[in-house]
Design a protein around this motif. Sequence first.
Motif, PDB file in Angstrom:
ATOM      1  N   TRP A   1       0.854  -1.195   0.000  1.00 27.14           N
ATOM      2  CA  TRP A   1       0.000   0.000   0.000  1.00 27.14           C
ATOM      3  C   TRP A   1       0.884   1.237   0.000  1.00 27.14           C
ATOM      4  O   TRP A   1       1.874   1.308   0.733  1.00 27.14           O
ATOM      5  CB  TRP A   1      -0.887   0.028   1.249  1.00 27.14           C
ATOM      6  CG  TRP A   1      -2.055  -0.901   1.187  1.00 27.14           C
ATOM      7  CD1 TRP A   1      -2.108  -2.181   1.654  1.00 27.14           C
ATOM      8  CD2 TRP A   1      -3.342  -0.623   0.617  1.00 27.14           C
ATOM      9  NE1 TRP A   1      -3.361  -2.714   1.411  1.00 27.14           N
ATOM     10  CE2 TRP A   1      -4.139  -1.785   0.778  1.00 27.14           C
ATOM     11  CE3 TRP A   1      -3.904   0.494  -0.012  1.00 27.14           C
ATOM     12  CZ2 TRP A   1      -5.452  -1.852   0.341  1.00 27.14           C
ATOM     13  CZ3 TRP A   1      -5.216   0.419  -0.451  1.00 27.14           C
ATOM     14  CH2 TRP A   1      -5.981  -0.739  -0.275  1.00 27.14           C
ATOM     15  N   HIS A   2       0.530   2.202  -0.835  1.00 28.92           N
ATOM     16  CA  HIS A   2       1.284   3.463  -0.862  1.00 28.92           C
ATOM     17  C   HIS A   2       0.383   4.566  -1.408  1.00 28.92           C
ATOM     18  O   HIS A   2      -0.575   4.293  -2.124  1.00 28.92           O
ATOM     19  CB  HIS A   2       2.563   3.316  -1.692  1.00 28.92           C
ATOM     20  CG  HIS A   2       2.306   2.921  -3.113  1.00 28.92           C
ATOM     21  ND1 HIS A   2       2.040   1.624  -3.479  1.00 28.92           N
ATOM     22  CD2 HIS A   2       2.214   3.656  -4.237  1.00 28.92           C
ATOM     23  CE1 HIS A   2       1.838   1.579  -4.779  1.00 28.92           C
ATOM     24  NE2 HIS A   2       1.922   2.792  -5.272  1.00 28.92           N
ATOM     25  N   PRO A   3       0.689   5.820  -1.071  1.00 28.54           N
ATOM     26  CA  PRO A   3      -0.176   6.941  -1.467  1.00 28.54           C
ATOM     27  C   PRO A   3       0.246   7.589  -2.791  1.00 28.54           C
ATOM     28  O   PRO A   3       1.374   7.369  -3.266  1.00 28.54           O
ATOM     29  CB  PRO A   3       0.052   7.936  -0.327  1.00 28.54           C
ATOM     30  CG  PRO A   3       1.487   7.721   0.046  1.00 28.54           C
ATOM     31  CD  PRO A   3       1.780   6.254  -0.173  1.00 28.54           C
ATOM     32  N   HIS A   4      -0.680   8.355  -3.365  1.00 33.17           N
ATOM     33  CA  HIS A   4      -0.376   9.243  -4.492  1.00 33.17           C
ATOM     34  C   HIS A   4      -1.222  10.496  -4.361  1.00 33.17           C
ATOM     35  O   HIS A   4      -2.332  10.451  -3.821  1.00 33.17           O
ATOM     36  CB  HIS A   4      -0.712   8.581  -5.834  1.00 33.17           C
ATOM     37  CG  HIS A   4       0.205   7.470  -6.227  1.00 33.17           C
ATOM     38  ND1 HIS A   4       1.549   7.651  -6.453  1.00 33.17           N
ATOM     39  CD2 HIS A   4      -0.030   6.150  -6.458  1.00 33.17           C
ATOM     40  CE1 HIS A   4       2.096   6.486  -6.799  1.00 33.17           C
ATOM     41  NE2 HIS A   4       1.163   5.558  -6.798  1.00 33.17           N
ATOM     42  N   ARG A   5      -0.713  11.591  -4.916  1.00 31.85           N
ATOM     43  CA  ARG A   5      -1.505  12.829  -5.028  1.00 31.85           C
ATOM     44  C   ARG A   5      -1.014  13.619  -6.244  1.00 31.85           C
ATOM     45  O   ARG A   5       0.174  13.702  -6.497  1.00 31.85           O
ATOM     46  CB  ARG A   5      -1.343  13.701  -3.767  1.00 31.85           C
ATOM     47  CG  ARG A   5      -1.989  15.085  -3.896  1.00 31.85           C
ATOM     48  CD  ARG A   5      -1.851  15.949  -2.652  1.00 31.85           C
ATOM     49  NE  ARG A   5      -2.849  15.585  -1.638  1.00 31.85           N
ATOM     50  CZ  ARG A   5      -2.905  16.150  -0.433  1.00 31.85           C
ATOM     51  NH1 ARG A   5      -2.020  17.078  -0.085  1.00 31.85           N
ATOM     52  NH2 ARG A   5      -3.827  15.772   0.427  1.00 31.85           N
TER      53      ARG A   5
ATOM     54  N   GLN B   1      -4.665   5.941  -1.538  1.00 29.97           N
ATOM     55  CA  GLN B   1      -3.645   4.899  -1.360  1.00 29.97           C
ATOM     56  C   GLN B   1      -4.080   3.698  -2.183  1.00 29.97           C
ATOM     57  O   GLN B   1      -5.274   3.428  -2.300  1.00 29.97           O
ATOM     58  CB  GLN B   1      -3.525   4.479   0.094  1.00 29.97           C
ATOM     59  CG  GLN B   1      -2.950   5.568   0.981  1.00 29.97           C
ATOM     60  CD  GLN B   1      -2.787   5.052   2.395  1.00 29.97           C
ATOM     61  OE1 GLN B   1      -2.039   4.117   2.650  1.00 29.97           O
ATOM     62  NE2 GLN B   1      -3.511   5.653   3.318  1.00 29.97           N
ATOM     63  N   HIS B   2      -3.102   2.996  -2.734  1.00 28.20           N
ATOM     64  CA  HIS B   2      -3.441   1.765  -3.457  1.00 28.20           C
ATOM     65  C   HIS B   2      -2.358   0.708  -3.295  1.00 28.20           C
ATOM     66  O   HIS B   2      -1.265   0.976  -2.814  1.00 28.20           O
ATOM     67  CB  HIS B   2      -3.772   2.043  -4.933  1.00 28.20           C
ATOM     68  CG  HIS B   2      -2.603   2.386  -5.820  1.00 28.20           C
ATOM     69  ND1 HIS B   2      -2.669   2.303  -7.187  1.00 28.20           N
ATOM     70  CD2 HIS B   2      -1.353   2.812  -5.540  1.00 28.20           C
ATOM     71  CE1 HIS B   2      -1.509   2.670  -7.719  1.00 28.20           C
ATOM     72  NE2 HIS B   2      -0.703   2.975  -6.747  1.00 28.20           N
ATOM     73  N   ILE B   3      -2.742  -0.488  -3.671  1.00 23.52           N
ATOM     74  CA  ILE B   3      -1.828  -1.641  -3.645  1.00 23.52           C
ATOM     75  C   ILE B   3      -1.943  -2.303  -5.007  1.00 23.52           C
ATOM     76  O   ILE B   3      -3.034  -2.426  -5.564  1.00 23.52           O
ATOM     77  CB  ILE B   3      -2.178  -2.598  -2.476  1.00 23.52           C
ATOM     78  CG1 ILE B   3      -1.191  -3.758  -2.395  1.00 23.52           C
ATOM     79  CG2 ILE B   3      -3.610  -3.112  -2.558  1.00 23.52           C
ATOM     80  CD1 ILE B   3      -1.319  -4.578  -1.097  1.00 23.52           C
ATOM     81  N   GLU B   4      -0.788  -2.709  -5.566  1.00 27.62           N
ATOM     82  CA  GLU B   4      -0.758  -3.327  -6.894  1.00 27.62           C
ATOM     83  C   GLU B   4       0.027  -4.626  -6.762  1.00 27.62           C
ATOM     84  O   GLU B   4       1.196  -4.609  -6.403  1.00 27.62           O
ATOM     85  CB  GLU B   4      -0.061  -2.390  -7.886  1.00 27.62           C
ATOM     86  CG  GLU B   4      -0.695  -1.020  -7.987  1.00 27.62           C
ATOM     87  CD  GLU B   4       0.287   0.063  -8.409  1.00 27.62           C
ATOM     88  OE1 GLU B   4       0.210   0.512  -9.546  1.00 27.62           O
ATOM     89  OE2 GLU B   4       1.138   0.448  -7.585  1.00 27.62           O
ATOM     90  N   GLN B   5      -0.664  -5.733  -7.027  1.00 28.77           N
ATOM     91  CA  GLN B   5      -0.059  -7.050  -6.789  1.00 28.77           C
ATOM     92  C   GLN B   5      -0.375  -8.006  -7.931  1.00 28.77           C
ATOM     93  O   GLN B   5      -1.482  -7.963  -8.467  1.00 28.77           O
ATOM     94  CB  GLN B   5      -0.668  -7.663  -5.513  1.00 28.77           C
ATOM     95  CG  GLN B   5      -0.339  -6.918  -4.230  1.00 28.77           C
ATOM     96  CD  GLN B   5       1.045  -7.234  -3.715  1.00 28.77           C
ATOM     97  OE1 GLN B   5       1.556  -8.318  -3.959  1.00 28.77           O
ATOM     98  NE2 GLN B   5       1.658  -6.307  -3.013  1.00 28.77           N
TER      99      GLN B   5
ATOM    100  N   LEU C   1       7.840   4.631  -3.207  1.00 26.09           N
ATOM    101  CA  LEU C   1       7.408   3.647  -4.198  1.00 26.09           C
ATOM    102  C   LEU C   1       6.499   4.269  -5.232  1.00 26.09           C
ATOM    103  O   LEU C   1       5.848   5.264  -4.979  1.00 26.09           O
ATOM    104  CB  LEU C   1       6.640   2.526  -3.479  1.00 26.09           C
ATOM    105  CG  LEU C   1       7.498   1.810  -2.448  1.00 26.09           C
ATOM    106  CD1 LEU C   1       6.634   1.090  -1.468  1.00 26.09           C
ATOM    107  CD2 LEU C   1       8.422   0.836  -3.156  1.00 26.09           C
ATOM    108  N   THR C   2       6.451   3.647  -6.388  1.00 30.16           N
ATOM    109  CA  THR C   2       5.533   4.146  -7.419  1.00 30.16           C
ATOM    110  C   THR C   2       4.161   3.585  -7.156  1.00 30.16           C
ATOM    111  O   THR C   2       4.013   2.580  -6.505  1.00 30.16           O
ATOM    112  CB  THR C   2       5.976   3.719  -8.813  1.00 30.16           C
ATOM    113  OG1 THR C   2       6.067   2.318  -8.870  1.00 30.16           O
ATOM    114  CG2 THR C   2       7.278   4.346  -9.178  1.00 30.16           C
TER     115      THR C   2
HETATM  116 MN    MN Z   1       1.273   3.402  -7.269  1.00 28.27          MN
END
Ligand code: MN
Length: 336
Positions: A80-84, A124-128, A335-336
């Motif tokens: 999990w990580h944020p973006h804005r 926030q999102h998680i990519e797996q 993280l991206t």
């Molecule tokens: Mn991302």
Amino acid sequence: MPAVTADPLTLPRLPRLPEADTGWRRVAKVVTAQRHLEGEGFEVRRPFPGMDLSLADPFLLLDHMGAVEYAPGEAKGTPWHPHRGFETVTYIMDGAFQHQDTTGGGGLISDGATQWMTAGAGIQHIEQPPPELVAKGGLFHGVQLWVNLPRAQKWVPPRYQDIEARDVTLLAADDGSSLVRVIAGSLGEHQGPGVTYTPINFLHATVAPGARLALPWPREFNALVYVLSGRGTVGVEEIALDEGRLAVFGGSHQVGEQDGLVVRAADRQPVAAGSGWEILVLGGLPIREPVARYGPFVMNTREELIQAFEDFQAGRMGTVPAERVPHRSAADTSLT
Ligand code: MN
């Protein structure tokens, strides 16, 4: 490369551009993608940033993931990580990727599908990779593109779009030889499904060996061609462009009725490339605003970046759902 595919002879054709009355864009620069490790340790090839980012405006980053044949247990994603302040666009050609975000958006995309996440004010999102791909291994090939938002739209509410492979607009080259997938934007009268804040074109073309592909292009858009696999040339100058390389187009050679991009696939393609020369064609309306970026946040000023960190730490970028408590911390914001 499965992506979404079709017999070009059955598809609507792009208009034939008049040779002498088209403003063919000239090739300004060729860049080789650099290799980086992302997320929990998967390799990407990244043509930009790393070059003068104003050449890519409104795009901020392009990560080419694979093509890679994962062994069992090898496939990795991100915690999990944020973006804005921008949008992430993930397009999967082979294999699958799973996304979940704090707006409740998410899903599994595979074989030609795209997930389009507008971070806007914060998410926030998680990519797996899905558990089956991790367990069994297999072929994986995709890209992630970051599209900037102009100052006036950096604070829009976060949004998620799932674009299925069947939603992609499929077109044929003017001679019926090559396949063009319009994921976002438009070519002539043909619109792609992606809904964008910043006007852009995002296309994936399979150019048949030896074939020429000419695309009408908005004069006010920049233009980039990135090679996913195979080899060919770009521009009327016929500049060679192989896998992992990006061509940046500049202005046109001549003033014409309208601008155009022209590329040509080599007659012989590497066996691994499959049926043709696989390219992404990108362009958009440059935003031309100051870019302040740090890790997962892209704003206009340094003060706004500091505010983004504070807002994230204060829990103002959504709450990670309790039923999917991450096994890793989201505190690493690089993280991206
Ligand atoms: Mn991302």
